[in-house]
Design a protein around this motif. Structure first.
Motif, short mmCIF file in Angstrom:
data_model
loop_
_atom_site.label_atom_id
_atom_site.label_comp_id
_atom_site.label_asym_id
_atom_site.label_seq_id
_atom_site.Cartn_x
_atom_site.Cartn_y
_atom_site.Cartn_z
N MET A 150 0.86 -1.17 0.00
CA MET A 150 0.00 0.00 0.00
C MET A 150 0.90 1.23 0.00
SD MET A 150 -2.96 0.98 2.76
CE MET A 150 -3.73 -0.59 2.48
N SER A 151 0.72 2.10 -0.98
CA SER A 151 1.62 3.24 -1.09
C SER A 151 1.10 4.48 -0.38
CB SER A 151 1.87 3.55 -2.57
OG SER A 151 0.64 3.80 -3.22
N ALA A 152 -0.19 4.74 -0.46
CA ALA A 152 -0.75 5.93 0.20
C ALA A 152 -1.34 5.54 1.55
CB ALA A 152 -1.83 6.54 -0.69
N LYS A 153 -1.30 6.49 2.46
CA LYS A 153 -1.90 6.25 3.76
C LYS A 153 -3.42 6.21 3.63
CE LYS A 153 1.53 8.41 6.77
NZ LYS A 153 1.67 9.37 7.88
N VAL A 154 -4.04 5.40 4.47
CA VAL A 154 -5.50 5.33 4.55
C VAL A 154 -5.95 6.42 5.52
CG1 VAL A 154 -7.44 3.91 5.29
CG2 VAL A 154 -5.54 2.86 4.05
N THR A 155 -6.90 7.23 5.08
CA THR A 155 -7.46 8.28 5.93
C THR A 155 -8.69 7.71 6.62
OG1 THR A 155 -6.61 9.98 4.45
CG2 THR A 155 -8.32 10.65 5.98
N ILE A 156 -8.62 7.64 7.95
CA ILE A 156 -9.64 6.94 8.73
C ILE A 156 -10.21 7.84 9.81
CG2 ILE A 156 -7.90 5.96 10.29
CD1 ILE A 156 -9.60 3.36 10.31
N LEU A 157 -11.53 7.74 9.99
CA LEU A 157 -12.22 8.48 11.03
C LEU A 157 -12.85 7.48 11.99
CD1 LEU A 157 -13.46 11.17 12.18
CD2 LEU A 157 -15.46 10.63 10.77
N PHE A 158 -12.58 7.65 13.27
CA PHE A 158 -13.25 6.86 14.31
C PHE A 158 -14.38 7.73 14.85
CE2 PHE A 158 -8.89 5.31 14.14
CZ PHE A 158 -9.12 3.95 13.97
N LEU A 159 -15.61 7.23 14.73
CA LEU A 159 -16.80 8.01 15.06
C LEU A 159 -17.53 7.38 16.23
CD1 LEU A 159 -18.65 10.38 14.10
CD2 LEU A 159 -19.84 8.68 12.68
N CYS A 160 -17.87 8.22 17.21
CA CYS A 160 -18.62 7.79 18.39
C CYS A 160 -19.66 8.85 18.69
CB CYS A 160 -17.65 7.60 19.56
SG CYS A 160 -18.28 6.53 20.87
N THR A 161 -20.48 8.61 19.67
CA THR A 161 -21.53 9.57 19.99
C THR A 161 -20.95 10.92 20.43
OG1 THR A 161 -23.05 7.82 20.63
CG2 THR A 161 -23.54 10.03 21.42
N GLY A 162 -20.11 10.91 21.45
CA GLY A 162 -19.64 12.17 22.03
C GLY A 162 -18.18 12.49 21.83
N ASN A 163 -17.44 11.63 21.14
CA ASN A 163 -16.01 11.83 20.91
C ASN A 163 -15.29 12.15 22.20
OD1 ASN A 163 -13.81 14.08 19.19
ND2 ASN A 163 -13.70 11.88 19.14
N PHE A 173 -12.55 10.88 3.65
CA PHE A 173 -12.15 9.70 4.40
C PHE A 173 -12.24 8.47 3.52
CE2 PHE A 173 -13.55 12.60 7.77
CZ PHE A 173 -12.41 12.60 8.54
N ASP A 174 -11.26 7.59 3.66
CA ASP A 174 -11.32 6.29 3.00
C ASP A 174 -12.21 5.35 3.79
OD1 ASP A 174 -9.33 6.87 0.93
OD2 ASP A 174 -7.89 6.87 2.58
N VAL A 175 -12.15 5.48 5.11
CA VAL A 175 -12.89 4.59 6.01
C VAL A 175 -13.44 5.41 7.18
CG1 VAL A 175 -12.76 2.55 7.50
CG2 VAL A 175 -11.33 2.69 5.46
N VAL A 176 -14.67 5.09 7.57
CA VAL A 176 -15.27 5.62 8.78
C VAL A 176 -15.62 4.41 9.64
CG1 VAL A 176 -17.17 6.91 9.81
CG2 VAL A 176 -16.20 7.65 7.61
N VAL A 177 -15.03 4.37 10.83
CA VAL A 177 -15.28 3.26 11.76
C VAL A 177 -16.14 3.78 12.89
CG1 VAL A 177 -14.26 1.56 13.31
CG2 VAL A 177 -13.06 2.19 11.20
N THR A 178 -17.36 3.28 12.98
CA THR A 178 -18.21 3.64 14.12
C THR A 178 -17.86 2.68 15.26
OG1 THR A 178 -20.03 2.25 13.29
CG2 THR A 178 -20.09 4.59 12.71
#
Length: 148
Positions: free
Chosen positions: A1-14, A76-81
């Motif tokens: 994998m050459s490029a970094k994966v842009t990821i968001l971790f999502l929760c109710t109140g962060n 974002f490439d990925v959003v993880v709830t």
């Protein structure tokens, strides 16, 4: 994998789980992930989350509780709830963001239940440590486990 994966971790109140996930991602996987965390709402940074992450050698003290809308300009490439409520209310993301749900128990709720039963502060912190370690184990599988 050459490029970094842009990821968001999502929760109710962060305030806790998503903050731990962002911290672990930056600590363990900064070579392959651009990690962020946000909430559907903002509840402020949970001091017990900060404390147990510090015990594990990860400093999230400077993190702040942020809204999802604070990241409107990021693709974002990925959003993880990481909690059920965020998963159920996860908004539409334009582009090709892959939405993944990996639910973790809510440490403040678990600690509150224990406190009502007369548990010590140390026993309550154990809830945070358990979830911290579960999140670390999950983050360690990234980005390979995402199937991108």
């Amino acid at each position: 994998m050459s490029a970094k994966v842009t990821i968001l971790f999502l929760c109710t109140g962060n305030s806790c789980r998503s903050q731990m996930a962002e911290g672990w991602a930056k600590h363990l996987k900064s070579d392959v992930l651009n990690a962020y965390s946000a909430g559907i709402e903002t509840h402020g940074l949970n001091p017990n989350a900060v404390a147990v992450m510090k015990e594990a050698g990860v400093d999230i003290f400077s993190h702040k509780s942020q809204l999802l809308s604070d990241f409107d300009d990021i693709d974002f490439d990925v959003v993880v709830t990481v909690c059920g409520h965020a998963h159920e209310t996860c908004p539409y993301f334009p582009g090709n963001a892959k939405i993944v749900h990996v639910g973790f128990p809510d440490p403040p709720a678990l600690a509150k239940e224990l406190a009502a039963q007369g548990a010590s502060e140390e026993e309550q912190l154990a809830c945070y440590r358990t979830v911290r370690d579960e999140i670390k184990a999950y983050v360690a599988t990234l980005p390979e486990s995402l199937g991108l």
